[in-house]
Design a protein around this motif. Structure first.
Motif, PDB file in Angstrom:
ATOM      1  N   GLN A 160       1.289  -0.994   0.120  1.00  0.00           N
ATOM      2  CA  GLN A 160      -0.176   0.293   0.487  1.00  0.00           C
ATOM      3  C   GLN A 160       0.969   1.363   0.086  1.00  0.00           C
ATOM      4  OE1 GLN A 160      -3.030  -0.643  -0.650  1.00  0.00           O
ATOM      5  NE2 GLN A 160      -3.006  -2.996  -0.536  1.00  0.00           N
ATOM      6  N   SER A 161       2.241   1.128  -0.087  1.00  0.00           N
ATOM      7  CA  SER A 161       2.906   2.293   0.413  1.00  0.00           C
ATOM      8  C   SER A 161       2.860   3.206  -1.184  1.00  0.00           C
ATOM      9  CB  SER A 161       3.912   1.479   0.214  1.00  0.00           C
ATOM     10  OG  SER A 161       5.211   2.577  -0.325  1.00  0.00           O
ATOM     11  N   PRO A 162       2.944   4.380  -0.866  1.00  0.00           N
ATOM     12  CA  PRO A 162       2.573   5.431  -2.221  1.00  0.00           C
ATOM     13  C   PRO A 162       3.757   5.292  -2.812  1.00  0.00           C
ATOM     14  CG  PRO A 162       2.483   6.908  -0.083  1.00  0.00           C
ATOM     15  CD  PRO A 162       3.065   5.061   0.331  1.00  0.00           C
ATOM     16  N   VAL A 163       4.619   4.940  -3.053  1.00  0.00           N
ATOM     17  CA  VAL A 163       5.995   4.959  -3.764  1.00  0.00           C
ATOM     18  C   VAL A 163       5.615   3.607  -4.034  1.00  0.00           C
ATOM     19  CG1 VAL A 163       8.316   4.002  -4.478  1.00  0.00           C
ATOM     20  CG2 VAL A 163       7.994   5.330  -1.908  1.00  0.00           C
ATOM     21  N   VAL A 164       5.251   2.336  -3.972  1.00  0.00           N
ATOM     22  CA  VAL A 164       4.622   1.387  -4.510  1.00  0.00           C
ATOM     23  C   VAL A 164       3.898   2.357  -6.284  1.00  0.00           C
ATOM     24  CG1 VAL A 164       3.287  -0.845  -4.575  1.00  0.00           C
ATOM     25  CG2 VAL A 164       5.057  -0.457  -3.370  1.00  0.00           C
ATOM     26  N   THR A 165       2.695   2.972  -5.736  1.00  0.00           N
ATOM     27  CA  THR A 165       1.950   3.115  -6.248  1.00  0.00           C
ATOM     28  C   THR A 165       2.098   4.483  -7.320  1.00  0.00           C
ATOM     29  OG1 THR A 165       0.040   2.524  -4.087  1.00  0.00           O
ATOM     30  CG2 THR A 165      -0.824   4.234  -6.306  1.00  0.00           C
ATOM     31  N   VAL A 166       3.194   4.463  -6.817  1.00  0.00           N
ATOM     32  CA  VAL A 166       3.906   6.141  -7.754  1.00  0.00           C
ATOM     33  C   VAL A 166       4.622   5.351  -9.082  1.00  0.00           C
ATOM     34  CG1 VAL A 166       5.507   7.539  -8.535  1.00  0.00           C
ATOM     35  CG2 VAL A 166       3.609   7.844  -6.573  1.00  0.00           C
ATOM     36  N   LEU A 167       5.289   3.672  -9.015  1.00  0.00           N
ATOM     37  CA  LEU A 167       5.589   3.074  -9.840  1.00  0.00           C
ATOM     38  C   LEU A 167       4.980   2.654 -10.574  1.00  0.00           C
ATOM     39  CD1 LEU A 167       9.058   2.173  -7.609  1.00  0.00           C
ATOM     40  CD2 LEU A 167       9.049   3.938  -9.013  1.00  0.00           C
ATOM     41  N   ALA A 168       3.729   2.168 -10.409  1.00  0.00           N
ATOM     42  CA  ALA A 168       3.113   1.287 -10.684  1.00  0.00           C
ATOM     43  C   ALA A 168       2.194   1.838 -12.070  1.00  0.00           C
ATOM     44  CB  ALA A 168       1.904   0.674  -9.899  1.00  0.00           C
ATOM     45  N   ILE A 169       1.885   3.743 -11.766  1.00  0.00           N
ATOM     46  CA  ILE A 169       1.525   3.891 -12.851  1.00  0.00           C
ATOM     47  C   ILE A 169       2.368   5.121 -13.412  1.00  0.00           C
ATOM     48  CG2 ILE A 169       0.198   6.296 -12.720  1.00  0.00           C
ATOM     49  CD1 ILE A 169      -1.512   5.194  -9.900  1.00  0.00           C
ATOM     50  N   ILE A 170       3.853   4.943 -13.004  1.00  0.00           N
ATOM     51  CA  ILE A 170       4.657   6.368 -14.265  1.00  0.00           C
ATOM     52  C   ILE A 170       4.556   4.852 -14.846  1.00  0.00           C
ATOM     53  CG2 ILE A 170       7.171   6.835 -14.601  1.00  0.00           C
ATOM     54  CD1 ILE A 170       6.574   7.935 -11.662  1.00  0.00           C
ATOM     55  N   PRO A 171       4.326   5.081 -16.223  1.00  0.00           N
ATOM     56  CA  PRO A 171       4.692   4.134 -17.448  1.00  0.00           C
ATOM     57  C   PRO A 171       5.969   2.997 -17.662  1.00  0.00           C
ATOM     58  CG  PRO A 171       3.989   6.902 -18.174  1.00  0.00           C
ATOM     59  CD  PRO A 171       4.483   6.596 -16.732  1.00  0.00           C
ATOM     60  N   VAL A 172       7.211   3.950 -17.885  1.00  0.00           N
ATOM     61  CA  VAL A 172       8.451   3.252 -17.918  1.00  0.00           C
ATOM     62  C   VAL A 172       8.368   2.640 -16.979  1.00  0.00           C
ATOM     63  CG1 VAL A 172       9.468   5.643 -18.990  1.00  0.00           C
ATOM     64  CG2 VAL A 172       9.529   5.430 -17.083  1.00  0.00           C
ATOM     65  N   THR A 173       7.928   2.506 -15.589  1.00  0.00           N
ATOM     66  CA  THR A 173       8.523   2.118 -14.190  1.00  0.00           C
ATOM     67  C   THR A 173       6.815   0.770 -13.982  1.00  0.00           C
ATOM     68  OG1 THR A 173       7.370   3.055 -12.572  1.00  0.00           O
ATOM     69  CG2 THR A 173      10.083   2.701 -13.197  1.00  0.00           C
ATOM     70  N   ALA A 174       6.108   1.304 -14.543  1.00  0.00           N
ATOM     71  CA  ALA A 174       4.630   0.109 -14.278  1.00  0.00           C
ATOM     72  C   ALA A 174       4.244  -0.649 -14.828  1.00  0.00           C
ATOM     73  CB  ALA A 174       3.154   1.116 -15.440  1.00  0.00           C
ATOM     74  N   THR A 175       5.274  -1.470 -15.439  1.00  0.00           N
ATOM     75  CA  THR A 175       5.265  -2.788 -16.313  1.00  0.00           C
ATOM     76  C   THR A 175       5.653  -3.740 -14.656  1.00  0.00           C
ATOM     77  OG1 THR A 175       5.207  -2.112 -18.504  1.00  0.00           O
ATOM     78  CG2 THR A 175       5.311  -4.536 -17.872  1.00  0.00           C
ATOM     79  N   ALA A 176       6.583  -3.364 -14.504  1.00  0.00           N
ATOM     80  CA  ALA A 176       8.163  -4.087 -13.309  1.00  0.00           C
ATOM     81  C   ALA A 176       6.976  -4.178 -12.184  1.00  0.00           C
ATOM     82  CB  ALA A 176       9.135  -3.785 -13.578  1.00  0.00           C
ATOM     83  N   ALA A 177       6.386  -3.181 -11.828  1.00  0.00           N
ATOM     84  CA  ALA A 177       5.923  -2.680 -10.987  1.00  0.00           C
ATOM     85  C   ALA A 177       4.636  -3.786 -10.892  1.00  0.00           C
ATOM     86  CB  ALA A 177       5.383  -1.448 -10.868  1.00  0.00           C
ATOM     87  N   MET A 178       3.605  -3.583 -11.598  1.00  0.00           N
ATOM     88  CA  MET A 178       2.361  -4.365 -11.830  1.00  0.00           C
ATOM     89  C   MET A 178       2.796  -5.556 -11.588  1.00  0.00           C
ATOM     90  SD  MET A 178       0.454  -2.079 -11.223  1.00  0.00           S
ATOM     91  CE  MET A 178      -1.489  -3.651 -11.450  1.00  0.00           C
ATOM     92  N   LEU A 179       3.846  -6.226 -12.387  1.00  0.00           N
ATOM     93  CA  LEU A 179       4.072  -8.083 -12.891  1.00  0.00           C
ATOM     94  C   LEU A 179       4.076  -8.241 -11.061  1.00  0.00           C
ATOM     95  CD1 LEU A 179       6.391  -7.858 -15.822  1.00  0.00           C
ATOM     96  CD2 LEU A 179       3.936  -8.930 -15.293  1.00  0.00           C
ATOM     97  N   MET A 180       5.215  -7.228 -10.107  1.00  0.00           N
ATOM     98  CA  MET A 180       5.308  -7.707  -9.018  1.00  0.00           C
ATOM     99  C   MET A 180       4.083  -7.813  -7.583  1.00  0.00           C
ATOM    100  SD  MET A 180       9.252  -6.607  -7.677  1.00  0.00           S
ATOM    101  CE  MET A 180       8.969  -5.070  -7.952  1.00  0.00           C
ATOM    102  N   ILE A 181       3.144  -6.534  -8.476  1.00  0.00           N
ATOM    103  CA  ILE A 181       2.400  -6.547  -7.378  1.00  0.00           C
ATOM    104  C   ILE A 181       1.193  -7.270  -7.665  1.00  0.00           C
ATOM    105  CG2 ILE A 181       0.111  -5.166  -6.473  1.00  0.00           C
ATOM    106  CD1 ILE A 181       2.087  -2.237  -7.740  1.00  0.00           C
TER     107      ILE A 181
END
Lengths: 317, 428
Positions: free
Chosen positions: B349-370
């Motif tokens: 639930q960390s805001p950092v996780v949410t931001v990484l999930a929304i920024i396009p260039v980091t979204a793929t890796a972040a969302m796969l982990m989430i």
């Protein structure tokens, strides 16, 4: 009647370039250039390096677009719909190094609208035609420079194009292969294709081209047939070789001065007189004329004079 | 020449666009999947899985080869004062005389036997007698560990039972606890091993996908720079406008990458249960169809985003070496979520996780982990990240096509930043 003529003229024109401009950064590379290329015509596209030739050719091909002005290609705007009817051999050219040459030509043919089987058969036929039948499966990296260049020109004519644009097609070729490829270009013209050939070889331009377009600094400098252009730079002189040719200038109304030299006689024409006038006057004498030619500079000299700003260029610009 | 383009020309343009993009895509796909490097890379992972399974089988298989099978049987030669014959032992324990044991060892029927001397239990020493020098395998180590536990249990029982300790108590002394995991909502319990596996697998999975995206984008980069270096590109551009050329390349090479990923996923789905039976915990991992579909969607969008960027880099870079250097920066950006992996493990639930999930260039890796770590699919975040990625893909593709068109023919020249920016902003 007028509309029929206009339509007929439009049909005859493979390319119409109308007042095009192109600027890169702060430099106007092409400035208000206009010309036409007719079907079945070989137009020599000349100019010093950096004159804007390649940029103009790329605009005709729709690789880049003009900032202003219009271009019509094969009766319409340049674009995908017409690209399949065009063949292009750029100056910076190449083939896929690690792919058999027949496969590369087949791919290029398919991109120009041919079915794959049809394209492969045509690629094989063309490569055999220029002596590359044994090298069909060779990769480009394994071909000599001459073989490379022959394969590239064949790639350009894969689709029997209606418009062929070739940039320095014979550069670096030995005389035998150069003649072979000149034959290919001329056969395309005979077939009815319009050919635009950029070259720095004035000999090729003089012997192969129906008309010449010379540009410099992105502007048109010369435009017309080779004889017309040479005539414009001829200084109004005619060279005659023959027997019993009178050398007294007062006997001719069209001549202001005569200077015999080394068996040839140089006639300087009066203002307003033409070579045709002199020819008629000579015919009325008892002289036996063996050779009658316009004493004009060759195309190389015309090129240098025109680029240097010779005012006579204006007459054929 | 004058006036708008006729409708027939527009139709021809559209049909031509599709036809050309298809030809380019087909050609680039076939050329890529036939490359030795691609075939090697695609098969390496499944082969690695198989090798891991094979190794696991071999390790566990030390007990499945030879005359001794099942539960690591043990032969005991008892010279002690404790009468082990009175102990109820599992079938795996056999009490023999010294002569019988030696004969069995020499005949190769057993790998070793255990001699309990007369000094036991005063002294704890017990001898393991083997048949001489032979290659020692990991299977031997595993078997002897099991035999040691069995021997210890047998000896404990041998001490306790004659002393009158009830058999149930003896049993509890030998095996005091057996922990069973339960959940409040009666869901299937997860083993400890599975929990460890579930913490490791998402990172491996994410790394694999991001790696795959970059391998595929690398094909695109290589294809563009190769055509530029070979001077083929101008011939191509005289037949194919820049947009269908780029689209064809992105689709064709993306399909090659997707083929690779699907082969890997299929191999993983086949191999995981097999390996899971050997490696504790992996077999308990469940990969839901929704997870697989979302993973493929993120792969495709991630590839399209980086593919568009890499196509522009290929057009801008004077050569392949420079192109690789430029693209390395984006490779670093894409794996930033993996650098923050501890945060993903501890606080989704960390805001950092949410931001990484929304920024396009980091979204793929972040969302796969989430997706791999979250017990349920976080629908809101999935929608947000998909919208963000999709918008980026569209904008990046348009900008990239403009840069591609404006800079592709600059052989050996690096265009200025100003020229790149004006190409992106130009409408034509």
């Amino acid at each position: 009647m007028t509309s029929t003529v206009a339509t007929s003229a439009a049909v005859d024109q493979a390319v119409v370039v109308d007042d095009i401009w192109k600027r890169f950064g702060r430099v106007d590379v092409v400035q208000g250039l206009s010309f036409e290329v007719r079907r079945g015509e070989l137009l020599g596209f000349l100019g010093p390096n950096g004159a804007g030739k390649t940029t103009t050719m790329r605009m005709i091909l729709d690789i880049i677009r003009p900032d202003r002005g219009r271009i019509s290609v094969l009766g319409g705007e340049p674009g995908v719909a017409r690209q399949s009817r065009i063949g292009y051999l750029p100056e910076d050219r190449g083939l896929y190094r690690d792919v058999p040459v027949v496969d590369t030509l087949t791919y290029f043919g398919a991109l120009r609208g041919m079915r794959l089987s049809e394209s492969r058969a045509r690629a094989t036929e063309l490569l055999e035609q220029v002596g590359l039948g044994d090298s069909l499966r060779k990769k480009a990296a394994e071909l000599s420079r001459g073989m490379h260049q022959k394969a590239q020109l064949m790639a350009t004519v894969m689709n029997e194009p209606d418009l062929l644009i070739v940039d320095e097609p014979f550069q670096g070729l030995d005389p035998v292969n150069a003649e072979l490829l000149k034959g290919v270009l001329l056969s395309q013209r005979e077939r009815g294709a319009a050919v635009v050939m950029s070259t720095h070889d004035m000999g090729d331009a003089q012997t192969l081209c129906d008309r010449i377009l010379l540009i410099d600094g992105g502007r048109r400098v010369l435009y017309g047939t080779v004889p017309d252009i040479r005539r414009a730079f001829s200084d109004g002189a005619v060279e005659v070789i023959g027997q019993g040719v009178p050398t007294d200038a007062t006997l001719y109304r069209s001549v202001s001065h005569i200077s015999p030299m080394d068996g040839r006689i140089r006639f300087l024409l009066r203002d307003g007189a033409t070579a045709q006038d002199l020819f008629r006057e000579l015919a009325a004498t008892d002289a036996i004329v063996e050779r009658f030619s316009l004493d004009a500079p060759d195309l190389s000299e015309v090129f240098l004079r025109a680029v240097a700003g010779d005012p006579r260029a204006a007459a054929v610009a | 020449m004058s006036g708008p383009m006729p409708a027939t020309d527009h139709a021809a343009e559209g049909a031509g666009f599709l036809r050309l993009a298809t030809i380019v895509a087909r050609r680039d796909y076939l050329r890529t999947v036939r490359r030795r490097g691609y075939i090697f890379g695609t098969l390496l992972l499944p082969i690695g899985f198989l090798a891991l399974f094979g190794l696991s089988a071999v390790l566990g298989g030390g007990t499945t080869t030879g005359p001794i099978t099942g539960t690591s049987p043990i032969v005991i030669v008892d010279a002690s004062s404790v009468d082990l014959s009175t102990v109820e032992t599992p079938g795996a324990v056999r009490i023999m005389s010294e002569a019988e044991a030696e004969a069995a060892l020499r005949a190769g029927e057993i790998h070793e036997f255990y001699r309990v001397p007369a000094t036991w239990p005063t002294q704890p020493d017990v001898e393991r007698v083997t048949g001489g020098s032979s290659a020692f395998s990991l299977g031997d180590a595993q078997r002897r560990e099991e035999q040691t536990q069995l021997l210890a249990a047998t000896l404990r029982a041998g001490l306790l039972l004659p002393a009158g300790v009830p058999p149930e108590t003896v049993t509890r002394v030998i095996v005091p606890v057996r922990i069973q995991a339960v959940t409040l909502d009666d869901a299937a319990a997860t083993s400890d091993a599975a929990m460890v596996a579930s913490a490791i697998v998402p990172f491996a999975f994410t790394l694999l996908f991001v790696m795959s995206i970059f391998i595929t984008s690398g094909y695109l980069l290589q294809s563009v720079t190769e055509e530029k270096e070979n001077r083929v590109v101008e011939i191509l551009l005289s037949s194919v406008p820049s947009l269908p050329l780029m689209a064809g390349k992105i689709i064709g090479l993306g399909a090659a990458g997707l083929t690779q990923v699907l082969i890997w996923i299929a191999a993983a789905l086949v191999a995981l249960p097999l390996i899971g039976s050997q490696v504790g915990g992996l077999g308990d991992l469940a990969i839901s169809p929704a997870m697989i579909i979302l993973a493929v969607v993120y792969f495709v969008l991630g590839y399209l985003a980086f593919g568009a960027v890499f196509a522009a880099i290929g057009a801008i870079a004077p050569g392949n070496r420079e192109a690789q250097q430029y693209s390395g920066f984006f490779g670093f950006v894409a794996v930033i979520p993996i650098i923050f992996s501890s945060l993903f493990l501890t606080d989704l639930q960390s805001p950092v996780v949410t931001v990484l999930a929304i920024i396009p260039v980091t979204a793929t890796a972040a969302m796969l982990m989430i997706l791999a770590l979250s017990p349920t699919v976080p629908v809101g975040l999935v929608v947000l990240s998909l919208v963000s990625l999709t918008v980026f893909v569209v904008l990046a593709t348009i900008a990239s096509a403009r840069v591609f068109r404006a800079t592709l023919l600059l052989y050996g020249v690096r265009p200025s930043i100003g020229r790149i920016v004006s190409a992106i902003l130009a409408r034509d």
